[in-house]
Design a protein around this motif. Structure first.
Motif, mmCIF file in Angstrom:
data_model
loop_
_atom_site.group_PDB
_atom_site.id
_atom_site.type_symbol
_atom_site.label_atom_id
_atom_site.label_comp_id
_atom_site.label_asym_id
_atom_site.label_seq_id
_atom_site.Cartn_x
_atom_site.Cartn_y
_atom_site.Cartn_z
ATOM 1 N N PHE A 193 10.564 -4.853 -8.175
ATOM 2 C CA PHE A 193 11.141 -3.677 -7.541
ATOM 3 C C PHE A 193 10.020 -2.688 -7.232
ATOM 4 O O PHE A 193 8.853 -2.919 -7.596
ATOM 5 N N ILE A 194 10.361 -1.610 -6.538
ATOM 6 C CA ILE A 194 9.399 -0.545 -6.276
ATOM 7 C C ILE A 194 9.666 0.571 -7.273
ATOM 8 O O ILE A 194 10.718 1.211 -7.240
ATOM 9 N N ALA A 195 8.737 0.778 -8.179
ATOM 10 C CA ALA A 195 8.902 1.802 -9.196
ATOM 11 C C ALA A 195 8.681 3.186 -8.589
ATOM 12 O O ALA A 195 7.979 3.338 -7.590
ATOM 13 N N ASN A 196 9.303 4.181 -9.195
ATOM 14 C CA ASN A 196 9.079 5.578 -8.794
ATOM 15 C C ASN A 196 9.302 5.781 -7.298
ATOM 16 O O ASN A 196 8.480 6.384 -6.604
ATOM 17 N N SER A 197 10.424 5.293 -6.803
ATOM 18 C CA SER A 197 10.721 5.455 -5.380
ATOM 19 C C SER A 197 12.178 5.878 -5.224
ATOM 20 O O SER A 197 12.924 5.987 -6.201
ATOM 21 N N SER A 198 12.579 6.062 -3.988
ATOM 22 C CA SER A 198 13.952 6.469 -3.706
ATOM 23 C C SER A 198 14.914 5.286 -3.723
ATOM 24 O O SER A 198 16.088 5.437 -3.410
ATOM 25 N N SER A 199 14.431 4.104 -4.085
ATOM 26 C CA SER A 199 15.254 2.896 -4.023
ATOM 27 C C SER A 199 15.403 2.248 -5.393
ATOM 28 O O SER A 199 14.470 2.238 -6.195
ATOM 29 N N ASN A 200 16.585 1.683 -5.631
ATOM 30 C CA ASN A 200 16.803 0.845 -6.810
ATOM 31 C C ASN A 200 16.958 -0.622 -6.434
ATOM 32 O O ASN A 200 17.530 -1.404 -7.177
ATOM 33 N N GLU A 204 0.830 -1.201 0.000
ATOM 34 C CA GLU A 204 0.000 0.000 0.000
ATOM 35 C C GLU A 204 0.870 1.259 0.000
ATOM 36 O O GLU A 204 1.807 1.395 0.791
ATOM 37 N N GLY A 205 0.556 2.177 -0.904
ATOM 38 C CA GLY A 205 1.266 3.437 -0.989
ATOM 39 C C GLY A 205 2.483 3.413 -1.895
ATOM 40 O O GLY A 205 3.113 4.456 -2.101
ATOM 41 N N TYR A 206 2.809 2.242 -2.464
ATOM 42 C CA TYR A 206 3.999 2.111 -3.306
ATOM 43 C C TYR A 206 3.624 1.448 -4.630
ATOM 44 O O TYR A 206 2.713 0.617 -4.692
#
Length: 275
Positions: A232-239, A199-201
């Motif tokens: 992966f989590i798209a459009n986030s601060s993490s790769n 949720e939220g990601y």
């Protein structure tokens, strides 16, 4: 690194990315998908029965249609060019990780491909890789097309020297990157990967249920499969990229919830935020 496996449907992302790079399809391009395909005396089918249907490329990936991805590659890319993309994506090379024992998988030379071999490879059968190879490929999707050399060593303890690790630009057509990312998000929001959602990601990834070669009798085993999810989590601060798998399990099992739990922990530990 040492365990080779036929990747199954997580390899469909490779097929779709190659098509998008070539520019011959968009996520909205439609394909007529019959109930099955016949090639070289073999039948290629989906995991569920259906009449002839028309799906766009996004839906083909979200539903994980073997027939759809096979026809997309055959009609809009060609098996020869598809083979070249597999090589360009470095999926038939060792990653160069600084740990002993990495194994190189199996890819039949294109001169010996049959039509059914071409179909099979589009959905990750008849080819073997190690998990680190597919991690590097998915990593390139959220790293502007550049695959990095995976490594454990951050600095040499004797000298403090920070070693440099090679990167390789494997996805050259950058216009393909947001398209394949969006399609992988659809796998989670409306396809086979719904249990991976956080949720939220904007989670993105691909599921697979891969058949296992029967070393004793030939063909594929009927009693178990290998399952996986890479995402992966798209459009986030993490790769971060996460690969989850379970070997030799019943075909109705899933590892998407494992991805959910691992990445939820990473979100808390590393303060990952949507961007």
């Amino acid at each position: 690194m040492t365990n080779l496996f036929e990747p199954g449907s997580i390899f469909k992302t490779v097929s779709a990315t190659a098509i998008l790079e070539e520019g011959t399809m968009t996520p909205d391009t439609e394909v007529k998908c019959p109930p099955y395909l016949e090639a070289d005396g073999y039948i290629v089918s989906d995991a569920w029965d259906h009449d002839e249907v028309t799906w766009d490329l996004r839906t083909i990936l979200a539903k994980s249609s073997n027939i759809g991805i096979s026809l997309s590659v055959e009609d809009h890319l060609g098996f020869s060019k598809f083979y070249d993309y597999i090589l360009k994506y470095r999926l038939n090379e060792l990653t160069g990780i600084d740990y002993p024992g990495e194994q190189l998988g199996y890819l039949l030379d294109f001169d010996y491909w049959s039509r059914v071999q071409g179909y099979n490879v589009t959905f990750g059968q008849g080819i073997s890789i190690n998990a680190m190879q597919i991690l590097c490929f998915y990593g390139a999707i959220i790293n502007d097309g550049y695959a990095v050399t995976p490594h454990f060593l951050l600095r040499k303890p004797q000298t403090g020297e920070v070693p440099e690790w090679e990167t390789h630009e494997i996805i050259e057509n950058k216009k393909a990157l947001p398209k394949i990312t969006s399609m992988l998000q659809s796998v989670v929001t409306e396809g086979t990967g719904e249990d991976a959602a956080i949720e939220g990601y904007d989670c993105a990834g691909k599921t697979s249920t891969a058949e296992i070669y029967d070393e004793e009798n030939g063909g594929y085993r009927t009693d178990a499969v290998n399952i996986a999810f890479t995402g992966f989590i798209a459009n986030s601060s993490s790769n971060f990229v996460c690969f989850c798998s379970a070997d030799e399990v019943p075909a109705d099992r899933h590892v998407t919830a494992m991805f959910h739990d691992i990445m939820s922990h990473a979100i808390d530990r590393y303060n990952i935020v949507p961007e």
